[in-house]
Every structure is written in structure tokens, then in C-alpha cells.
Design a protein around this motif. Structure first.
Motif, PDB file in Angstrom:
ATOM      1  N   VAL A 119       0.843  -1.197   0.000  1.00  0.00           N
ATOM      2  CA  VAL A 119       0.000   0.000   0.000  1.00  0.00           C
ATOM      3  C   VAL A 119       0.881   1.251   0.000  1.00  0.00           C
ATOM      4  CG1 VAL A 119      -1.729   1.302   1.329  1.00  0.00           C
ATOM      5  CG2 VAL A 119      -1.889  -1.202   1.168  1.00  0.00           C
ATOM      6  N   LEU A 120       1.928   1.223   0.805  1.00  0.00           N
ATOM      7  CA  LEU A 120       2.838   2.372   0.862  1.00  0.00           C
ATOM      8  C   LEU A 120       3.507   2.619  -0.483  1.00  0.00           C
ATOM      9  CD1 LEU A 120       4.257   4.616   2.403  1.00  0.00           C
ATOM     10  CD2 LEU A 120       5.878   2.900   3.269  1.00  0.00           C
ATOM     11  N   LEU A 121       3.918   1.560  -1.159  1.00  0.00           N
ATOM     12  CA  LEU A 121       4.534   1.733  -2.483  1.00  0.00           C
ATOM     13  C   LEU A 121       3.541   2.360  -3.459  1.00  0.00           C
ATOM     14  CD1 LEU A 121       6.595  -1.570  -2.789  1.00  0.00           C
ATOM     15  CD2 LEU A 121       7.495   0.760  -2.540  1.00  0.00           C
ATOM     16  N   GLN A 122       2.302   1.901  -3.436  1.00  0.00           N
ATOM     17  CA  GLN A 122       1.286   2.491  -4.322  1.00  0.00           C
ATOM     18  C   GLN A 122       1.037   3.959  -3.960  1.00  0.00           C
ATOM     19  OE1 GLN A 122      -2.228  -0.141  -4.757  1.00  0.00           O
ATOM     20  NE2 GLN A 122      -0.901  -1.660  -3.777  1.00  0.00           N
ATOM     21  N   ALA A 123       1.041   4.255  -2.659  1.00  0.00           N
ATOM     22  CA  ALA A 123       0.836   5.641  -2.215  1.00  0.00           C
ATOM     23  C   ALA A 123       2.012   6.529  -2.605  1.00  0.00           C
ATOM     24  CB  ALA A 123       0.649   5.671  -0.698  1.00  0.00           C
ATOM     25  N   TRP A 124       3.194   5.945  -2.743  1.00  0.00           N
ATOM     26  CA  TRP A 124       4.381   6.743  -3.053  1.00  0.00           C
ATOM     27  C   TRP A 124       4.417   7.205  -4.512  1.00  0.00           C
ATOM     28  CZ3 TRP A 124       7.056   8.965   0.599  1.00  0.00           C
ATOM     29  CH2 TRP A 124       8.223   9.638   0.251  1.00  0.00           C
ATOM     30  N   VAL A 125       3.663   6.579  -5.382  1.00  0.00           N
ATOM     31  CA  VAL A 125       3.682   6.958  -6.800  1.00  0.00           C
ATOM     32  C   VAL A 125       3.342   8.439  -6.988  1.00  0.00           C
ATOM     33  CG1 VAL A 125       2.632   6.544  -9.069  1.00  0.00           C
ATOM     34  CG2 VAL A 125       3.300   4.603  -7.629  1.00  0.00           C
ATOM     35  N   PRO A 126       2.210   8.939  -6.478  1.00  0.00           N
ATOM     36  CA  PRO A 126       1.952  10.370  -6.654  1.00  0.00           C
ATOM     37  C   PRO A 126       2.908  11.261  -5.864  1.00  0.00           C
ATOM     38  CG  PRO A 126       0.216   9.352  -5.330  1.00  0.00           C
ATOM     39  CD  PRO A 126       1.082   8.251  -5.835  1.00  0.00           C
ATOM     40  N   ILE A 127       3.428  10.761  -4.751  1.00  0.00           N
ATOM     41  CA  ILE A 127       4.415  11.531  -3.974  1.00  0.00           C
ATOM     42  C   ILE A 127       5.682  11.717  -4.802  1.00  0.00           C
ATOM     43  CG2 ILE A 127       5.831  11.574  -1.870  1.00  0.00           C
ATOM     44  CD1 ILE A 127       2.773  11.811  -1.369  1.00  0.00           C
TER      45      ILE A 127
ATOM     46  N   MET B  23      10.628  11.989   8.240  1.00  0.00           N
ATOM     47  CA  MET B  23       9.295  11.570   8.665  1.00  0.00           C
ATOM     48  C   MET B  23       9.193  10.050   8.634  1.00  0.00           C
ATOM     49  SD  MET B  23       6.967  12.362   5.277  1.00  0.00           S
ATOM     50  CE  MET B  23       5.497  11.691   6.005  1.00  0.00           C
ATOM     51  N   LEU B  24       8.165   9.513   9.312  1.00  0.00           N
ATOM     52  CA  LEU B  24       7.896   8.080   9.323  1.00  0.00           C
ATOM     53  C   LEU B  24       6.554   7.822   8.662  1.00  0.00           C
ATOM     54  CD1 LEU B  24       8.617   5.155  10.673  1.00  0.00           C
ATOM     55  CD2 LEU B  24       6.685   5.763  12.122  1.00  0.00           C
ATOM     56  N   CYS B  25       6.515   6.793   7.819  1.00  0.00           N
ATOM     57  CA  CYS B  25       5.264   6.325   7.223  1.00  0.00           C
ATOM     58  C   CYS B  25       4.976   4.930   7.771  1.00  0.00           C
ATOM     59  CB  CYS B  25       5.371   6.241   5.702  1.00  0.00           C
ATOM     60  SG  CYS B  25       5.743   7.807   4.914  1.00  0.00           S
ATOM     61  N   LEU B  26       3.782   4.728   8.298  1.00  0.00           N
ATOM     62  CA  LEU B  26       3.370   3.419   8.793  1.00  0.00           C
ATOM     63  C   LEU B  26       2.101   3.033   8.045  1.00  0.00           C
ATOM     64  CD1 LEU B  26       3.740   1.829  12.067  1.00  0.00           C
ATOM     65  CD2 LEU B  26       1.385   1.998  11.323  1.00  0.00           C
ATOM     66  N   SER B  27       2.177   1.980   7.255  1.00  0.00           N
ATOM     67  CA  SER B  27       1.080   1.602   6.362  1.00  0.00           C
ATOM     68  C   SER B  27       0.406   0.300   6.783  1.00  0.00           C
ATOM     69  CB  SER B  27       1.632   1.465   4.938  1.00  0.00           C
ATOM     70  OG  SER B  27       2.769   0.603   4.928  1.00  0.00           O
ATOM     71  N   SER B  28       0.505  -0.052   8.040  1.00  0.00           N
ATOM     72  CA  SER B  28       0.052  -1.362   8.516  1.00  0.00           C
ATOM     73  C   SER B  28      -1.446  -1.587   8.362  1.00  0.00           C
ATOM     74  CB  SER B  28       0.412  -1.532   9.989  1.00  0.00           C
ATOM     75  OG  SER B  28       1.796  -1.521  10.163  1.00  0.00           O
TER      76      SER B  28
ATOM     77  N   ASP C 223      -5.505   0.220   4.002  1.00  0.00           N
ATOM     78  CA  ASP C 223      -5.613  -0.290   2.630  1.00  0.00           C
ATOM     79  C   ASP C 223      -6.127   0.737   1.632  1.00  0.00           C
ATOM     80  OD1 ASP C 223      -4.554  -2.891   2.442  1.00  0.00           O
ATOM     81  OD2 ASP C 223      -6.293  -3.732   3.472  1.00  0.00           O
ATOM     82  N   ASP C 224      -5.805   2.008   1.828  1.00  0.00           N
ATOM     83  CA  ASP C 224      -6.248   3.063   0.916  1.00  0.00           C
ATOM     84  C   ASP C 224      -5.031   3.900   0.486  1.00  0.00           C
ATOM     85  OD1 ASP C 224      -7.367   5.262  -0.372  1.00  0.00           O
ATOM     86  OD2 ASP C 224      -9.060   5.407   1.027  1.00  0.00           O
ATOM     87  N   PRO C 225      -4.331   3.462  -0.569  1.00  0.00           N
ATOM     88  CA  PRO C 225      -3.120   4.173  -0.999  1.00  0.00           C
ATOM     89  C   PRO C 225      -3.355   5.652  -1.320  1.00  0.00           C
ATOM     90  CG  PRO C 225      -3.331   2.094  -2.180  1.00  0.00           C
ATOM     91  CD  PRO C 225      -4.599   2.290  -1.402  1.00  0.00           C
TER      92      PRO C 225
END
Length: 190
Positions: free
Chosen positions: A73-81, A133-138, A182-184
Motif C-alpha cells: 500500500v505504501l509503495l502504491q501511495a508513493w507513486v503520486p508523492i 518523517m515516518l510512514c506506517l502503512s500497517s 488499505d487506501d493508498p
């Protein structure tokens, strides 16, 4: 099996020790236990003398490379970042059975240049010190030591609002930015 183990523990154990108040409430509510105690984990690293400088353009994620940690999920969220902030890097630090599939997903998403997958390490303090910063995608957390460690270093936190550990430690808008599990897209917006 977990349900059977919980029922057996409720009937036979003198005390059941859990990590959060929400865990205790679940045991009391579902199994009518009165012998449940909360003993949260303590900070497993020395308290830092100084907070992280937070001058790098590096976000970190730390944990076992397993499905429950939601690194996909974090990898998918990182695309627009990565598109909006091309000078930022994501470091995922941890070891586990999903290394190959997460590496493939990173590469398929075009993130090879800005996302590093690094093995778990004993000197985790240096990772926190060098982060912004820290990202936690659990998808689920017990009592998240990663959050406690990041907070000790004064790192801003973006996390999924999963039950127990995250909700016991973080409040959206006060000490973290929280998004649904579960929402990238929502994770990326935070």
C-alpha cells in the motif's frame, strides 16, 4: 486456532497480559475475562539526546516485510508523492518473506530511483536520526514500537488508522496524520 487459544487462555491463565487498553477491552467483552492486564512495551532503544534534524528529504518505513505491514500500500501511495516531490526518497527498512514481491512492485510502479528496500538492522537509531518523517502503512498493529521510536526522535508521522497500537498512540491532526487502512490514495494525501 487463535480463537481457541484465546478461550483456553481465558479459562486457564492466572493473568493475560496485552499491550493496549483496546486489546484488554476486547478480551473482557468477547470472553468475559477479568484477569487481563495492560503492560505496554517500553522504548527498546536509548532515549535520543537530540531529536532528528529532519533536514533530509527522506521518509522511512520500518518493519517486517510481511502482508500485515502494508508496504504494498505504501509503495502504491508513493507513486503520486514521487511525481509531486521528485527530490524525496522512501527507505523501507526490514527483512521478510515479501522482499522479492515488494521489489518487483517497486520496479513495476517505476519507483526504483526513489524507493530503497534495505535489510533490517541493529543500528536502527541511525535510520531515525537521518529521516524527515515516518510512514506506517500497517493493516494491523499491536503496540507499534516503530511509532514509539519515531516519536522519541520527534519525527512527523503519517500512518494508517488501524486498530489497537496506532489508535492507542496517535490522534489525527494532533500528533500524526492518519488515513484509512488499505487506501493508498488516502495515505498519499496525508
Amino acid at each position: 486456532l487463535r480463537s481457541i487459544a484465546h478461550r483456553l487462555a481465558a479459562r486457564t491463565c492466572e493473568r493475560i497480559v496485552v499491550l493496549t487498553e483496546l486489546d484488554r477491552e476486547k478480551w473482557v467483552r468477547s470472553l468475559r475475562c477479568s484477569n487481563v492486564e495492560v503492560i505496554p512495551n517500553s522504548l527498546p532503544i536509548p532515549l535520543p539526546a537530540q531529536p532528528a534534524a529532519r533536514t533530509s528529504r527522506t521518509a522511512i518505513a520500518v518493519g517486517r516485510l510481511t502482508d500485515v505491514k502494508g508496504f504494498d500500500v505504501l509503495l502504491q501511495a508513493w507513486v503520486p508523492i514521487a511525481r509531486a516531490f521528485p527530490d524525496w526518497t522512501l527507505r523501507i527498512v526490514g527483512s521478510g518473506e515479501l522482499l522479492a514481491s515488494l521489489t518487483q512492485l517497486r520496479d513495476r510502479l517505476g519507483l526504483r530511483e526513489c524507493v530503497r528496500l534495505e535489510p533490517g538492522r541493529s543500528d536502527i537509531e541511525s535510520v531515525y536520526r537521518d529521516a524527515a518523517m515516518l510512514c506506517l502503512s500497517s493493516r494491523y498493529e499491536g503496540f507499534s514500537l516503530v511509532l514509539v521510536e519515531a516519536m522519541a526522535y520527534g519525527l512527523p508521522i503519517v500512518a494508517t488508522n488501524c486498530e489497537t497500537g496506532v489508535r492507542a498512540l496517535l490522534t489525527h491532526g494532533e500528533n500524526a496524520r492518519l488515513s484509512p487502512v488499505d487506501d493508498p490514495a488516502a495515505l498519499a494525501r496525508e
